[in-house]
Enzyme design. Structure first.
Site, PDB file in Angstrom:
ATOM      1  N   ASP A 155       5.812 -33.065  30.296  1.00  0.00           N
ATOM      2  CA  ASP A 155       5.446 -32.731  31.665  1.00  0.00           C
ATOM      3  C   ASP A 155       4.276 -31.750  31.672  1.00  0.00           C
ATOM      4  OD1 ASP A 155       6.387 -32.680  34.635  1.00  0.00           O
ATOM      5  OD2 ASP A 155       6.267 -30.566  34.100  1.00  0.00           O
ATOM      6  N   GLU A 202       1.677 -36.236  30.220  1.00  0.00           N
ATOM      7  CA  GLU A 202       1.204 -36.214  31.603  1.00  0.00           C
ATOM      8  C   GLU A 202      -0.061 -35.348  31.561  1.00  0.00           C
ATOM      9  OE1 GLU A 202       2.955 -35.395  36.060  1.00  0.00           O
ATOM     10  OE2 GLU A 202       3.465 -33.959  34.491  1.00  0.00           O
TER      11      GLU A 202
END
Length: 453
Positions: free
Chosen positions: A92, A128
């Site tokens: 993330d 990401e």
């Protein structure tokens, strides 16, 4: 759970958050590392260490550059691999993990430590590739071992099928695997994780049913979540019983899913999109612990036709290795030295003409065809796929390209209302088997042919 999934032939990729913790800003409670060693575990403003650097939007940023924090993250990753048996990780806000004092660096201490680890360098790694910090958008700039979430793919395909003008060149680049982002560093098309929707944002059903976010239930006056979703409702905001609108929405979901599974790169499907799941227009539903955000795995309310269509797409992707090329395919015939096979990709206008610079620059055009041909199985049988796409709001006539040494085109799948579309005329030229098809507005057709040498 991991063992059960492995027994079913399913790999497990764990979504991990190593960029912030639960405390929030300086005003939040002491819940995690703040109570152990605040100066070491967090990145603090150098001129006033009361304040946290907030590159995540969550109030604080972990100091991955500190040896103890780096050790903690690596120990955690090894635990999930060696003890729990997961097959990889999706990081993330991964730009945070590569940010040194001078900015983002694909050779940062964290990436170097991760990739030299004899355990962690063997698993799947997905980034990401952004955060909200300085220089936070880093799509295409991660180390070679990483794949990356490709939001350029997401936005392009949404805009193309919505009917935006001037999208043909961008559509082709994303469909081709986004080589402009990944090929320069020697990475394959698999570096691009293609997606239309994710846990952040609209579901696929809402993408074609809402033009605006509807997040009032979140308690933030509808200010949270993405403001621009490149979505459209096709006549009515939200649920409707109008059969014309419902038909367009169903067609658009199939168009988007077909494009996803036929594109070079790795398709990522949001759980529930294959069944028409809705969150009633909420594009930031993480805080909704109720039916709005839950996924009912029973068949109640499921779009069974969409589910069957998605299964067909998955079977087609498995059937044709051309859709999963290990190297980028270019218009000219390109040898694949590692596999000894080749593939070719050619673009055509809907009139069946090879695309030229002037044709690519026609900003009002919302239609084209692509032919993918070659042999990646080394079994001597060469195949070709023809995809015709019509994102226009009017029906358009398409002419199949005039390619030699092809058997007749056979329709594999389509998104039109007719059960089995038929040619709108006989063969234009029996020697080259060129045929015209009338494609409904906002629809596509996929054909297959064998190459006869």
């Amino acid at each position: 759970m991991v063992d059960a999934l492995h027994n079913a032939g399913i790999e497990v990729i764990l979504d991990v958050v190593y960029n912030h913790s639960a405390e929030g800003s300086r005003l939040g409670p002491t819940l995690s590392f703040r109570g152990i060693d605040n100066l070491s575990y967090y990145r603090l403003h150098p001129n006033d260490k009361r304040f946290y650097i907030n590159d995540t939007g969550c109030g604080n940023t972990l100091n991955i550059n500190h040896p103890r924090m780096l050790q903690l993250v690596l120990d955690s990753l090894r635990y999930w691999v060696e003890v729990m048996g997961v097959d990889g990780f999706r990081f993330d806000l991964a730009a945070c993990l590569g940010r040194e004092a001078y900015g983002f660096d694909p050779g940062s201490g964290f990436f170097d430590a991760l990739l030299q680890d004899p355990v962690l360098c063997q698993v799947k790694l997905i980034a990401e590739p952004w955060d909200i910090g300085p220089g936070g958008y880093q799509l295409g700039n991660f180390p070679v071992a990483f794949s990356e979430w490709n939001d350029r793919y997401r936005d392009t395909m949404r805009r193309f099928w919505r009917g935006d003008h001037g999208m043909l060149p961008e559509f082709a680049r994303r469909f081709h695997g986004s080589g402009d982002f990944f090929e320069h560093s020697g990475r394959p098309p698999a570096a691009s994780i293609n997606f239309l929707t994710s846990h952040d944002g609209f579901t696929l059903g809402d993408l074609v049913s809402y033009t605006h976010r509807h997040n009032l239930a979140n308690g933030e006056d509808n200010r949270d979540g993405h403001q621009e979703n490149f979505s459209y409702h096709y006549g009515v905001e939200g649920a409707t019983s109008d059969p014309t609108i419902m038909a367009i929405r169903a067609r658009q979901q199939r168009n988007l899913l077909t494009t996803l599974f036929l594109s070079q790169g790795v398709p990522m499907l949001l759980s529930g999109d294959e069944t028409g799941r809705t969150q009633l227009g909420n594009n930031n539903a993480y805080c909704q612990d109720n039916k709005l955000n839950w996924f009912d795995w029973s068949t109640v309310g499921m779009d069974k036709e969409l589910l069957a269509f998605t299964r067909t797409l998955i079977a087609l992707r498995k059937r044709f290795p051309l859709l999963c090329a290990k190297h980028f395919i270019h218009e000219q015939l390109v040898a694949q030295p590692l596999v000894g096979a080749y593939a070719r990709l050619d673009w055509f206008s809907r009139q069946g003409e090879q695309m030229t610079k002037s044709l690519w620059s026609e900003s009002m055009c919302r239609s084209l065809s692509v032919v993918l041909s070659g042999d990646l199985e080394l079994k001597g049988k060469q195949q070709a796929l023809l995809l015709m796409v019509n994102a226009d709001d009017n029906p358009l006539a398409f002419t199949t390209p005039t390619l030699a040494h092809l058997s007749p085109w056979q329709c594999l799948i389509h998104t039109q209302l007719d059960t089995q579309p038929s040619p709108c005329a006989g063969p234009l030229d029996a020697q080259v088997l060129s045929t015209q098809y009338l494609l409904q507005d906002r629809s596509l057709m996929l054909f297959h042919a064998d190459l006869i040498l």
